[in-house]
Each structure stands twice: as structure tokens, then as C-alpha cells.
Design a protein around this motif. Structure first.
Motif, PDB file in Angstrom:
ATOM      1  N   PRO A  54     -27.619  17.729  34.492  1.00 32.53           N
ATOM      2  CA  PRO A  54     -26.601  19.072  33.978  1.00 32.53           C
ATOM      3  C   PRO A  54     -25.511  19.352  34.870  1.00 32.53           C
ATOM      4  O   PRO A  54     -26.016  18.144  36.923  1.00 32.53           O
ATOM      5  N   ALA A  55     -24.510  19.023  35.172  1.00 35.06           N
ATOM      6  CA  ALA A  55     -23.109  19.925  36.164  1.00 35.06           C
ATOM      7  C   ALA A  55     -22.290  20.608  35.565  1.00 35.06           C
ATOM      8  O   ALA A  55     -22.458  21.814  34.616  1.00 35.06           O
ATOM      9  N   TYR A  56     -22.103  21.110  36.651  1.00 38.11           N
ATOM     10  CA  TYR A  56     -20.752  23.066  36.990  1.00 38.11           C
ATOM     11  C   TYR A  56     -19.545  21.903  36.829  1.00 38.11           C
ATOM     12  O   TYR A  56     -19.484  21.643  38.223  1.00 38.11           O
ATOM     13  N   ILE A  57     -18.570  22.213  36.536  1.00 43.69           N
ATOM     14  CA  ILE A  57     -17.262  22.075  37.139  1.00 43.69           C
ATOM     15  C   ILE A  57     -16.818  23.683  37.816  1.00 43.69           C
ATOM     16  O   ILE A  57     -16.802  24.555  36.463  1.00 43.69           O
ATOM     17  N   SER A  58     -16.473  23.784  38.909  1.00 42.80           N
ATOM     18  CA  SER A  58     -15.806  24.989  39.079  1.00 42.80           C
ATOM     19  C   SER A  58     -14.310  25.740  38.977  1.00 42.80           C
ATOM     20  O   SER A  58     -14.676  26.685  39.026  1.00 42.80           O
ATOM     21  N   GLU A  59     -13.814  24.803  38.840  1.00 46.31           N
ATOM     22  CA  GLU A  59     -12.124  25.723  38.574  1.00 46.31           C
ATOM     23  C   GLU A  59     -11.154  24.119  37.713  1.00 46.31           C
ATOM     24  O   GLU A  59     -11.898  22.828  37.759  1.00 46.31           O
ATOM     25  N   GLY A  60     -10.387  24.733  37.439  1.00 42.02           N
ATOM     26  CA  GLY A  60      -9.412  24.134  36.003  1.00 42.02           C
ATOM     27  C   GLY A  60      -9.418  24.010  34.578  1.00 42.02           C
ATOM     28  O   GLY A  60     -10.694  24.174  34.479  1.00 42.02           O
ATOM     29  N   PRO A  61      -9.261  22.632  33.706  1.00 41.22           N
ATOM     30  CA  PRO A  61      -8.963  22.747  32.402  1.00 41.22           C
ATOM     31  C   PRO A  61     -10.644  22.565  32.582  1.00 41.22           C
ATOM     32  O   PRO A  61     -10.906  22.382  30.872  1.00 41.22           O
ATOM     33  N   TYR A  62     -10.936  21.738  33.023  1.00 40.24           N
ATOM     34  CA  TYR A  62     -12.367  21.183  32.871  1.00 40.24           C
ATOM     35  C   TYR A  62     -13.815  21.948  33.332  1.00 40.24           C
ATOM     36  O   TYR A  62     -14.792  21.585  32.899  1.00 40.24           O
ATOM     37  N   ALA A  63     -13.347  23.284  33.845  1.00 38.83           N
ATOM     38  CA  ALA A  63     -13.876  24.025  34.260  1.00 38.83           C
ATOM     39  C   ALA A  63     -15.544  24.511  33.715  1.00 38.83           C
ATOM     40  O   ALA A  63     -15.197  24.535  31.752  1.00 38.83           O
ATOM     41  N   GLY A  64     -16.948  24.805  33.826  1.00 37.18           N
ATOM     42  CA  GLY A  64     -17.951  25.228  33.268  1.00 37.18           C
ATOM     43  C   GLY A  64     -18.816  24.271  33.299  1.00 37.18           C
ATOM     44  O   GLY A  64     -18.885  23.073  33.971  1.00 37.18           O
ATOM     45  N   PHE A  65     -20.262  24.931  32.757  1.00 38.98           N
ATOM     46  CA  PHE A  65     -21.509  24.247  32.458  1.00 38.98           C
ATOM     47  C   PHE A  65     -21.476  23.572  31.134  1.00 38.98           C
ATOM     48  O   PHE A  65     -20.957  23.785  30.660  1.00 38.98           O
ATOM     49  N   GLY A  66     -22.648  21.912  31.949  1.00 39.77           N
ATOM     50  CA  GLY A  66     -22.762  21.374  30.393  1.00 39.77           C
ATOM     51  C   GLY A  66     -23.666  20.893  30.594  1.00 39.77           C
ATOM     52  O   GLY A  66     -24.173  20.301  31.947  1.00 39.77           O
ATOM     53  N   LEU A  67     -24.293  20.276  30.157  1.00 38.55           N
ATOM     54  CA  LEU A  67     -25.659  19.238  30.093  1.00 38.55           C
ATOM     55  C   LEU A  67     -26.098  18.050  29.092  1.00 38.55           C
ATOM     56  O   LEU A  67     -25.277  18.747  28.131  1.00 38.55           O
ATOM     57  N   LYS A  68     -25.845  16.726  29.900  1.00 45.99           N
ATOM     58  CA  LYS A  68     -25.760  15.767  28.877  1.00 45.99           C
ATOM     59  C   LYS A  68     -27.452  15.680  28.410  1.00 45.99           C
ATOM     60  O   LYS A  68     -28.234  15.212  29.528  1.00 45.99           O
ATOM     61  N   THR A  69     -28.260  14.809  27.758  1.00 43.95           N
ATOM     62  CA  THR A  69     -29.270  14.345  27.342  1.00 43.95           C
ATOM     63  C   THR A  69     -29.276  13.276  26.547  1.00 43.95           C
ATOM     64  O   THR A  69     -28.738  13.437  25.525  1.00 43.95           O
ATOM     65  N   VAL A  70     -30.422  12.626  27.017  1.00 40.07           N
ATOM     66  CA  VAL A  70     -29.684  10.621  25.951  1.00 40.07           C
ATOM     67  C   VAL A  70     -30.372   9.868  26.012  1.00 40.07           C
ATOM     68  O   VAL A  70     -31.759  10.414  27.095  1.00 40.07           O
ATOM     69  N   LYS A  71     -31.036   9.813  25.067  1.00 44.03           N
ATOM     70  CA  LYS A  71     -32.473   8.097  25.124  1.00 44.03           C
ATOM     71  C   LYS A  71     -31.813   7.102  25.357  1.00 44.03           C
ATOM     72  O   LYS A  71     -31.108   6.787  23.824  1.00 44.03           O
ATOM     73  N   LYS A  78     -29.606  -4.367  15.729  1.00 47.73           N
ATOM     74  CA  LYS A  78     -27.877  -3.257  15.852  1.00 47.73           C
ATOM     75  C   LYS A  78     -27.758  -1.809  14.846  1.00 47.73           C
ATOM     76  O   LYS A  78     -27.066  -2.112  14.955  1.00 47.73           O
ATOM     77  N   GLN A  79     -28.442  -2.244  13.888  1.00 42.33           N
ATOM     78  CA  GLN A  79     -27.895  -0.230  13.622  1.00 42.33           C
ATOM     79  C   GLN A  79     -28.041   0.432  14.244  1.00 42.33           C
ATOM     80  O   GLN A  79     -27.511   1.779  13.022  1.00 42.33           O
ATOM     81  N   ARG A  80     -28.508   0.738  15.511  1.00 44.37           N
ATOM     82  CA  ARG A  80     -28.678   2.081  15.951  1.00 44.37           C
ATOM     83  C   ARG A  80     -28.565   1.524  17.729  1.00 44.37           C
ATOM     84  O   ARG A  80     -28.492   0.835  18.056  1.00 44.37           O
ATOM     85  N   THR A  81     -27.033   2.105  18.544  1.00 50.60           N
ATOM     86  CA  THR A  81     -27.011   2.197  19.488  1.00 50.60           C
ATOM     87  C   THR A  81     -27.963   2.425  20.676  1.00 50.60           C
ATOM     88  O   THR A  81     -29.184   2.792  20.000  1.00 50.60           O
ATOM     89  N   SER A  82     -27.812   1.603  21.632  1.00 50.31           N
ATOM     90  CA  SER A  82     -29.559   1.938  22.487  1.00 50.31           C
ATOM     91  C   SER A  82     -29.480   3.394  23.209  1.00 50.31           C
ATOM     92  O   SER A  82     -30.195   3.723  24.106  1.00 50.31           O
ATOM     93  N   HIS A  83     -28.360   4.017  23.402  1.00 51.49           N
ATOM     94  CA  HIS A  83     -27.860   5.161  24.441  1.00 51.49           C
ATOM     95  C   HIS A  83     -27.744   6.210  23.023  1.00 51.49           C
ATOM     96  O   HIS A  83     -26.981   6.386  21.882  1.00 51.49           O
ATOM     97  N   GLU A  84     -28.676   7.630  22.717  1.00 54.89           N
ATOM     98  CA  GLU A  84     -28.202   8.388  21.986  1.00 54.89           C
ATOM     99  C   GLU A  84     -28.468   8.959  22.725  1.00 54.89           C
ATOM    100  O   GLU A  84     -29.721  10.214  23.084  1.00 54.89           O
ATOM    101  N   GLY A  85     -27.110  10.988  21.598  1.00 53.64           N
ATOM    102  CA  GLY A  85     -28.141  11.980  23.050  1.00 53.64           C
ATOM    103  C   GLY A  85     -26.844  12.480  22.688  1.00 53.64           C
ATOM    104  O   GLY A  85     -26.113  12.511  21.826  1.00 53.64           O
ATOM    105  N   CYS A  86     -26.390  13.893  23.723  1.00 55.42           N
ATOM    106  CA  CYS A  86     -25.565  15.050  23.302  1.00 55.42           C
ATOM    107  C   CYS A  86     -25.302  15.637  24.209  1.00 55.42           C
ATOM    108  O   CYS A  86     -25.462  15.313  25.022  1.00 55.42           O
ATOM    109  N   ILE A  87     -23.943  15.983  24.509  1.00 55.63           N
ATOM    110  CA  ILE A  87     -23.688  16.347  25.592  1.00 55.63           C
ATOM    111  C   ILE A  87     -23.473  18.143  25.600  1.00 55.63           C
ATOM    112  O   ILE A  87     -22.477  18.394  24.643  1.00 55.63           O
ATOM    113  N   LEU A  88     -23.943  18.719  25.741  1.00 53.20           N
ATOM    114  CA  LEU A  88     -24.316  20.078  25.655  1.00 53.20           C
ATOM    115  C   LEU A  88     -23.579  21.481  25.851  1.00 53.20           C
ATOM    116  O   LEU A  88     -23.392  20.984  27.890  1.00 53.20           O
TER     117      LEU A  88
END
Length: 322
Positions: A54-71, A78-88
Motif C-alpha cells: 500500500p502507498a499514499y502520494i501526498s501531492e501532484g498529478p499522481y496523488a492519492g491512495f493505492g494498493l498493489k497486490t500480487v501473487k 509459459k502460458q502464465r506470467t510469474s507475477h499475477e495481480g492488480c493495482i487498486l
């Protein structure tokens, strides 16, 4: 809710855009404009991991809360990547309060871009010999990003699988139009290299100080969580240390902590953040006897900056009435 998949991310984010976003994220971190927790990791008995950032950027064009979770599962086929997940992302824009962005593509792009930004700051513009230790998706992304910032003329590849190394070498020749050779050992791969990228999932050191040329820059990338290791601790006694984020690196790097515990690094040497160089607009001058090392474990600020940039790009696209 806006949703951005891998195909869109890879289509719209050019290497130059990735480099700009990575620089922005590094600056934000070193300016103290990011609050981010240390990566939380849960491991399964089968060897896969789930990380939450999780992270929070306090100002500027990227400001806001977000959370990355990945398996993370390096045993995927070969059919699937080693990292699978999302950024909320929260507060993603006027049209939607939240957004989901594919985490695998962002991880691949921002990791390679971070190495390229560090390489751009820490090497001479004339470097021409690159070594990549590893043969997976990060090896390919690093090859692309490295060629975006330096006119490399030759690349040497090493991998634990000879077949995968040959396959990667062929891809580089056909896709990047660069001369490539395949080494049988890591030491052979780096013998004449000016820039070295280690991008494996190894749990044992395979690169040693005695292997290094007198002057080189190393991007130590693959060992981004406790228990993973690519370089031997004594290397840290032979290099000038740079990091993506001090707290994150010292929390996650097995080899770095082993170097400190073994007296190979002074207690006060915690590394220089790349963002600090960018803020001061400094470049390190390479000398014949100098070696530099960029230790990166990946930080949530990079993920959030890349993800918010994608959201803005998608929101600007004209709507088509069907």
C-alpha cells in the motif's frame, strides 16, 4: 470502475514514457511525498508468494491512495506470467472512484525502467557492452530499456538453462538487432561488461567480486524479497551503493544485510537513493577503478505513478458511440 489490462499498458507506455514516470516516482520518494508500508509477504508451502504494497502520494498529478497486490510463482509455465495481480487506485478520476490496473505488466515495465534510470545516471554515455544474467521476462524488458538509454553494441547473456539462454539470445538478435553471445558461466558473461543486470529468481549467489571487471555498473534486481540472492555479499565492499528506497532495500535484501553483518559495509553506509541524485541533478562520473551498484527491490510508489498515468491516458481517449 475503470479496468486496464496488460495489452493496453504495453501498447501505450513507450520506453521513454516509462523512464519519465520512473524518474517522477524516484523524486517523490526522496522528497518525502510518499507514505508506503514495507512489503507484506505471505508464503505458501509450495513456494509461491503473495505480496501486498500500500502507498499514499501526498501531492501532484499522481496523488492519492493505492494498493498493489500480487501473487508470485516462478514455477508457472509459459502460458502464465510469474507475477499475477492488480493495482487498486482510489480517487481515480471524475468518472470512477476506483480503478484496477494489471500489476504484472506494470511490475515488468517499472522494474526495467528503474534500472535504466539508474544506469543513465551512473554510467558514461559511451558504454557499449551489456551483460544480462537471466533469461525470463525481466531479462527481455531490461534489454529493451537499456537500449533506450545507451547505444549498446554487444550483449552477453547467461542463464541457468542453456536452452532458454539460446532462445533469449535469438529474440535479442531478431527483435533488437544487437550482437549477442551466450556465456557458459556468470564470470564469463561479465568479464568485459560495462553494465551488468542480474534478473533471476536465484536463492544462491552466483556473482562474486572476483568476477567483476575493474569498472562497471551493476543493476541487482532479481533478489527483491528475503531468501533470494544473486550477488555475493563481498561485492558490496567493492562498489559504491545506490538504492531505490533505503527502508525497503534494507528490509528485503538478504545479501545486503549479510554484507553489513559481515563487516563488509560500514554501519553508516545505507546507500544513496536514485531520487536524491535526480533532485540534485547529479550524475556520477565513472572512473577506471570505480564500480557502482544499484540495488532495487521495487516500491509501491513506482506502481502507483505508472498506474495513475495509465488511468489519465485512458480517460483522455475519445469516446466512440456505437
Amino acid at each position: 470502475m475503470q479496468i486496464i489490462d496488460r495489452q493496453y499498458a504495453e501498447r501505450v507506455l513507450s520506453p521513454d514514457q516509462c523512464l519519465r514516470l520512473s524518474r517522477d516516482a524516484f523524486r517523490l520518494v526522496s522528497q518525502g511525498k510518499v507514505q508506503q508500508s514495507l512489503r507484506s509477504v505471505i508464503a505458501s508451502a509450495e513456494g509461491s508468494l503473495m505480496g501486498t504494497m500500500p502507498a499514499y502520494i501526498s501531492e501532484g498529478p499522481y496523488a492519492g491512495f493505492g494498493l498493489k497486490t500480487v501473487k508470485v510463482d516462478f514455477g508457472q509455465g509459459k502460458q502464465r506470467t510469474s507475477h499475477e495481480g492488480c493495482i487498486l487506485l482510489y480517487d481515480a478520476g471524475a468518472e470512477s472512484a476506483m480503478a484496477l490496473v494489471d500489476a504484472a505488466s506494470i511490475t515488468e515495465l517499472r522494474t526495467a525502467a528503474a534500472s535504466a534510470v539508474a544506469t543513465d545516471l551512473l554510467t558514461s554515455p559511451e558504454v557499449s557492452r551489456l551483460a544480462i544474467l537471466g533469461t525470463g521476462i525481466q531479462a527481455r524488458k531490461h534489454a529493451v530499456m537499456m537500449l533506450a538509454i545507451r547505444p549498446f553494441q554487444h550483449m552477453t547473456i547467461w542463464g541457468r538453462s542453456a536452452d532458454k539462454a539460446s532462445e533469449f539470445a535469438l529474440w535479442c538478435r531478431e527483435t533488437l538487432n544487437i550482437a549477442v553471445s551466450v556465456a557458459s558461466t556468470p564470470a564469463q558473461a561479465v568479464k568485459d561488461a560495462e553494465v551488468i543486470c542480474t534478473v533471476t529468481a536465484s536463492k544462491e549467489a552466483f556473482l562474486y567480486a572476483a568476477d567483476l571487471p575493474g569498472s562497471c555498473h551493476i543493476n541487482a534486481i532479481g533478489a527483491s524479497a528475503p531468501g533470494f540472492q544473486e550477488i555475493s555479499p563481498e561485492i558490496y565492499a567493492a562498489v559504491e551503493l545506490f538504492v531505490d528506497d533505503r527502508e525497503a532495500v534494507w528490509h528485503s535484501s538478504t545479501c545486503l544485510n549479510a554484507a553489513k553483518a559481515g563487516g563488509l559495509l560500514p554501519q553508516e553506509n545505507t546507500g544513496v537513493e536514485i531520487g536524491e541524485l535526480l533532485i540534485r541533478q547529479e550524475r556520477s562520473t565513472m572512473h577506471n577503478s570505480q564500480r557502482t551498484l544499484f540495488k532495487s527491490v521495487g516500491i509501491a510508489a513506482q506502481d502507483l505513478v505508472f498506474a495513475r498515468a495509465l488511468i489519465r491516458l485512458q480517460q483522455r481517449e475519445p469516446k466512440i458511440d456505437l
